[in-house]
Enzyme design. Structure first.
Site, PDB file in Angstrom:
ATOM      1  N   LYS A 176       0.821  -1.223   0.000  1.00  0.00           N
ATOM      2  CA  LYS A 176       0.000   0.000   0.000  1.00  0.00           C
ATOM      3  C   LYS A 176       0.852   1.269   0.000  1.00  0.00           C
ATOM      4  CE  LYS A 176      -2.532  -1.362   3.650  1.00  0.00           C
ATOM      5  NZ  LYS A 176      -3.562  -1.301   4.715  1.00  0.00           N
ATOM      6  N   LYS A 219       2.847   2.131   2.500  1.00  0.00           N
ATOM      7  CA  LYS A 219       2.864   2.665   3.870  1.00  0.00           C
ATOM      8  C   LYS A 219       3.963   1.972   4.670  1.00  0.00           C
ATOM      9  CE  LYS A 219      -1.765   3.774   5.604  1.00  0.00           C
ATOM     10  NZ  LYS A 219      -2.788   3.247   6.534  1.00  0.00           N
TER      11      LYS A 219
HETATM   12  N1  CTP Z   1     -10.556   5.791  12.130  1.00  0.00           N
HETATM   13  C1  CTP Z   1     -11.565   6.572  12.719  1.00  0.00           C
HETATM   14  N2  CTP Z   1     -11.290   7.851  13.128  1.00  0.00           N
HETATM   15  C2  CTP Z   1     -10.049   8.361  12.973  1.00  0.00           C
HETATM   16  C3  CTP Z   1      -9.001   7.589  12.399  1.00  0.00           C
HETATM   17  C4  CTP Z   1      -9.298   6.286  11.994  1.00  0.00           C
HETATM   18  O1  CTP Z   1     -12.716   6.126  12.865  1.00  0.00           O
HETATM   19  N3  CTP Z   1      -9.831   9.612  13.351  1.00  0.00           N
HETATM   20  C5  CTP Z   1     -10.872   4.450  11.663  1.00  0.00           C
HETATM   21  C6  CTP Z   1     -10.653   4.280  10.163  1.00  0.00           C
HETATM   22  O2  CTP Z   1     -11.762   4.785   9.446  1.00  0.00           O
HETATM   23  C7  CTP Z   1     -10.509   2.778  10.038  1.00  0.00           C
HETATM   24  C8  CTP Z   1      -9.827   2.391  11.381  1.00  0.00           C
HETATM   25  O3  CTP Z   1      -9.988   3.509  12.251  1.00  0.00           O
HETATM   26  O4  CTP Z   1     -11.799   2.159   9.957  1.00  0.00           O
HETATM   27  C9  CTP Z   1      -8.355   2.081  11.180  1.00  0.00           C
HETATM   28  O5  CTP Z   1      -7.806   3.184  10.510  1.00  0.00           O
HETATM   29  P1  CTP Z   1      -6.262   3.404  10.177  1.00  0.00           P
HETATM   30  O6  CTP Z   1      -6.106   3.669   8.730  1.00  0.00           O
HETATM   31  O7  CTP Z   1      -5.445   2.342  10.779  1.00  0.00           O
HETATM   32  O8  CTP Z   1      -6.011   4.755  11.016  1.00  0.00           O
HETATM   33  P2  CTP Z   1      -5.674   6.239  10.554  1.00  0.00           P
HETATM   34  O9  CTP Z   1      -5.413   7.022  11.802  1.00  0.00           O
HETATM   35  O10 CTP Z   1      -6.740   6.762   9.630  1.00  0.00           O
HETATM   36  O11 CTP Z   1      -4.296   6.018   9.792  1.00  0.00           O
HETATM   37  P3  CTP Z   1      -3.660   6.774   8.524  1.00  0.00           P
HETATM   38  O12 CTP Z   1      -3.508   8.225   8.881  1.00  0.00           O
HETATM   39  O13 CTP Z   1      -2.328   6.067   8.321  1.00  0.00           O
HETATM   40  O14 CTP Z   1      -4.639   6.526   7.374  1.00  0.00           O
END
Ligand code: CTP
Length: 157
Positions: free
Chosen positions: A44, A46
């Site tokens: 991905k 990441k």
């Molecule tokens: N999620 C959420 N609220 C946030 C951040 C994440 O509800 N503020 C949810 C995402 O929608 C997903 C789950 O947590 O269903 C896991 O998300 P992940 O991608 O691991 O976390 P992120 O903080 O969004 O990471 P990144 O910034 O790397 O995308």
């Protein structure tokens, strides 16, 4: 017994993660979480701060989570849903509509994300240098230059 399944990287576990896991668990009796493996994250584009083993340990210790397993690729979700006999597949609304094709085998829901927090944002904030740190750095460089000048003068003598 209603089973809920969800997926994510869950790096630098934060309150947005806790809240979505809590709300997903409240939709059923059991919450299963697929956590992106380090190899899948590489696909991905990441790179997580914590390894898969660490992220899996952290997520599985959350009181709303019953079981975790690794997610290795985009294609495994259908087989996972059947294996765990999941009734509900849930994700944050950043994924809205992306997994609707799974609605022939379970209910697909997208929940509101918690505002103003994400792993990406935490990484960005931690990488910023503060004015105090900049001042300290300038001070250190200045001191080093002074020391070097003293050494240069003594060797030129
Ligand atoms: N999620 C959420 N609220 C946030 C951040 C994440 O509800 N503020 C949810 C995402 O929608 C997903 C789950 O947590 O269903 C896991 O998300 P992940 O991608 O691991 O976390 P992120 O903080 O969004 O990471 P990144 O910034 O790397 O995308």
């Amino acid at each position: 017994m209603k089973t809920v399944i969800t997926y994510g990287t869950f790096d630098l576990f934060h309150v947005g993660h806790v809240r979505i896991l809590k709300r997903l668990r409240a939709l059923g009796d059991r919450l299963i979480v697929g956590i992106s493996s380090d190899e899948f994250n590489a696909i991905k584009g990441k790179k997580s701060f914590f390894s898969y083993a660490e992220r899996a340990e952290i997520v599985s210790s959350c009181q709303y989570v019953d079981e975790v397993f690794p997610e290795h690729n985009w294609e495994q979700k259908r087989a996972d849903i059947l294996k765990y006999q999941a009734d509900i597949f849930g994700m944050g609304h950043d994924w809205q509509g992306k997994f609707d094709d799974l609605s022939d085998i379970c209910q697909v829901v997208y929940l509101e994300r918690t505002e103003d927090i994400s792993t990406t944002e935490i990484k960005r904030s931690l990488s910023l240098i503060t004015p105090e740190q900049l001042h300290e750095l300038e001070h250190s460089v200045h001191s080093m230059v002074e020391v070097m000048n003293v050494i240069l003068k003594s060797t030129n003598r």
